[in-house]
Motif scaffolding. Structure first.
Motif, PDB file in Angstrom:
ATOM      1  N   ARG A 148     -14.358  57.155  38.118  1.00  0.00           N
ATOM      2  CA  ARG A 148     -13.941  57.878  39.330  1.00  0.00           C
ATOM      3  C   ARG A 148     -12.507  58.369  39.202  1.00  0.00           C
ATOM      4  O   ARG A 148     -12.177  59.500  39.587  1.00  0.00           O
ATOM      5  CB  ARG A 148     -14.092  56.978  40.550  1.00  0.00           C
ATOM      6  N   LYS A 149     -11.624  57.514  38.668  1.00  0.00           N
ATOM      7  CA  LYS A 149     -10.236  57.941  38.471  1.00  0.00           C
ATOM      8  C   LYS A 149     -10.154  59.046  37.437  1.00  0.00           C
ATOM      9  O   LYS A 149      -9.407  60.017  37.590  1.00  0.00           O
ATOM     10  CB  LYS A 149      -9.380  56.752  38.023  1.00  0.00           C
ATOM     11  N   LEU A 150     -10.931  58.894  36.362  1.00  0.00           N
ATOM     12  CA  LEU A 150     -10.878  59.876  35.287  1.00  0.00           C
ATOM     13  C   LEU A 150     -11.396  61.244  35.723  1.00  0.00           C
ATOM     14  O   LEU A 150     -11.044  62.266  35.143  1.00  0.00           O
ATOM     15  CB  LEU A 150     -11.696  59.380  34.086  1.00  0.00           C
ATOM     16  N   SER A 151     -12.251  61.269  36.744  1.00  0.00           N
ATOM     17  CA  SER A 151     -12.849  62.535  37.172  1.00  0.00           C
ATOM     18  C   SER A 151     -12.074  63.221  38.290  1.00  0.00           C
ATOM     19  O   SER A 151     -12.441  64.314  38.713  1.00  0.00           O
ATOM     20  CB  SER A 151     -14.287  62.290  37.642  1.00  0.00           C
ATOM     21  N   MET A 152     -10.996  62.581  38.773  1.00  0.00           N
ATOM     22  CA  MET A 152     -10.237  63.155  39.897  1.00  0.00           C
ATOM     23  C   MET A 152      -9.009  63.919  39.392  1.00  0.00           C
ATOM     24  O   MET A 152      -8.076  63.327  38.856  1.00  0.00           O
ATOM     25  CB  MET A 152      -9.788  62.045  40.843  1.00  0.00           C
ATOM     26  N   PRO A 153      -8.990  65.250  39.540  1.00  0.00           N
ATOM     27  CA  PRO A 153      -7.830  66.024  39.075  1.00  0.00           C
ATOM     28  C   PRO A 153      -6.603  65.757  39.943  1.00  0.00           C
ATOM     29  O   PRO A 153      -6.704  65.427  41.121  1.00  0.00           O
ATOM     30  CB  PRO A 153      -8.299  67.475  39.222  1.00  0.00           C
ATOM     31  N   GLN A 154      -5.444  65.900  39.334  1.00  0.00           N
ATOM     32  CA  GLN A 154      -4.158  65.823  40.041  1.00  0.00           C
ATOM     33  C   GLN A 154      -3.344  67.022  39.553  1.00  0.00           C
ATOM     34  O   GLN A 154      -2.837  67.005  38.431  1.00  0.00           O
ATOM     35  CB  GLN A 154      -3.425  64.525  39.719  1.00  0.00           C
ATOM     36  N   LEU A 155      -3.236  68.022  40.374  1.00  0.00           N
ATOM     37  CA  LEU A 155      -2.633  69.277  39.914  1.00  0.00           C
ATOM     38  C   LEU A 155      -1.257  69.510  40.520  1.00  0.00           C
ATOM     39  O   LEU A 155      -1.034  69.314  41.708  1.00  0.00           O
ATOM     40  CB  LEU A 155      -3.551  70.456  40.260  1.00  0.00           C
ATOM     41  N   MET A 156      -0.351  69.914  39.679  1.00  0.00           N
ATOM     42  CA  MET A 156       0.974  70.407  40.037  1.00  0.00           C
ATOM     43  C   MET A 156       1.764  69.472  40.944  1.00  0.00           C
ATOM     44  O   MET A 156       2.118  69.804  42.064  1.00  0.00           O
ATOM     45  CB  MET A 156       0.864  71.798  40.673  1.00  0.00           C
ATOM     46  N   PHE A 157       2.021  68.282  40.445  1.00  0.00           N
ATOM     47  CA  PHE A 157       2.908  67.359  41.146  1.00  0.00           C
ATOM     48  C   PHE A 157       4.096  67.065  40.233  1.00  0.00           C
ATOM     49  O   PHE A 157       4.047  67.306  39.020  1.00  0.00           O
ATOM     50  CB  PHE A 157       2.179  66.070  41.537  1.00  0.00           C
TER      51      PHE A 157
END
Length: 292
Positions: A125-134
């Protein structure tokens, strides 16, 4: 086999300045790029492995920004630095708006290798959640050190860049300390079958393989599960069974301790005495006297 990241892309308007720089570590590949951007530069990207896309510096006229678009969402980097975590298989579009130059670091991760190194199964679940432009100063500091190591003509020991990259991955994914895994005990039928077998065959050498086959487990699994069930490893349980057999012999017959030792599978009388005293608290001779 050395980890080789794979990425499909369709891009336009980018020109690499000089040559890109790559460093490879254990399950991590780092690429450092200096790129000149034409007006309306951009492209489409999708990769087989998760990665970090890190903008180290961006230059351009006016309110220049970099936009990353996934299905239904757009994230913008309006400053000079930003970090994005992009899961494996995620389709991503990048648009350069009034950006003339960008220096960026790409870190590609082999999840299988990192999972083994970190001694935990990484949460899908963590690996599939994107985190963009922080952006976060601590993470950017790590990224700058990794970039400097990529650019270093005389790189330091591999553990340096490797450690920085894994540390950055751990921080971005917010991985906590690994909890010790509790070993499961044997089922009641497995424990009974194993202990009965040991008791019946304790006077000879019993191989761990025999016990694992009896219980349908691997040797390593059986060994850990047996100890979880009894508090002692299989070999020590066998020693207890031998000592119990020796005590029965000494109660039923008067015979030399050297004979008892041989009959119960010990190397010699000294070995028998040492194990007996450790388990019972007294020597075999003193124990036998106390039973008369």
């Amino acid at each position: 086999m050395t980890f080789q990241p794979r990425m499909n892309n369709r891009i336009s308007g980018f020109s690499v300045v000089g040559s890109w720089k790559r460093r490879s570590w254990n399950g991590v590949v780092a690429d450092l790029w200096d790129v000149e951007c034409a007006p309306a530069a951009g492209g489409f990207y999708v990769a087989d492995h998760p990665r970090l896309f890190i903008v180290l510096d961006a230059k351009g006229a006016g309110q220049h920004n970099i936009r990353l678009r996934q299905t239904g969402e757009t994230s913008v980097c309006g400053g000079r630095q930003a970090i994005s975590y992009i899961p494996a298989g995620m389709e991503l579009w990048a648009d350069m708006v009034d950006v003339s130059f960008v220096r960026h670091l790409d870190l590609h991760f082999n999840v299988e290798t990192l999972s083994k190194r970190l001694m935990e199964d990484l949460d899908p679940r963590k690996l599939s959640m994107p985190q963009l432009m922080f952006s976060e100063p601590r993470l950017m500091a790590l990224a700058e050190l990794i970039a400097a190591e990529c650019a270093n003509p005389q790189p330091l020991h591999d553990l340096y860049g490797d450690g920085l990259s894994v540390a950055l991955f751990i921080d971005v994914m917010r991985l906590g300390a690994v909890k010790a895994r509790r070993r499961s005990a044997l089922a009641s039928w497995q424990l009974r079958r194993a202990t009965d077998y040991i008791t019946e065959n304790c006077l000879r050498s019993i191989r761990l393989q025999e016990l694992s086959v009896l219980t349908g487990l691997s040797q390593s699994h059986f060994s850990h599960a047996f100890k979880a069930s009894t508090g002692v490893p299989p070999h020590q349980w066998q020693m207890k069974a031998r000592i119990e057999r020796a005590r029965q012999m000494m109660l039923e017959n008067e015979m030399p301790m050297s004979v008892v030792a041989v009959e119960t599978g010990f190397a010699d009388q000294a070995h028998f005495t040492r194990v007996f005293r450790k388990m019972v608290g007294v020597t075999p001779a003193n124990w036998a006297k106390s039973q008369r």
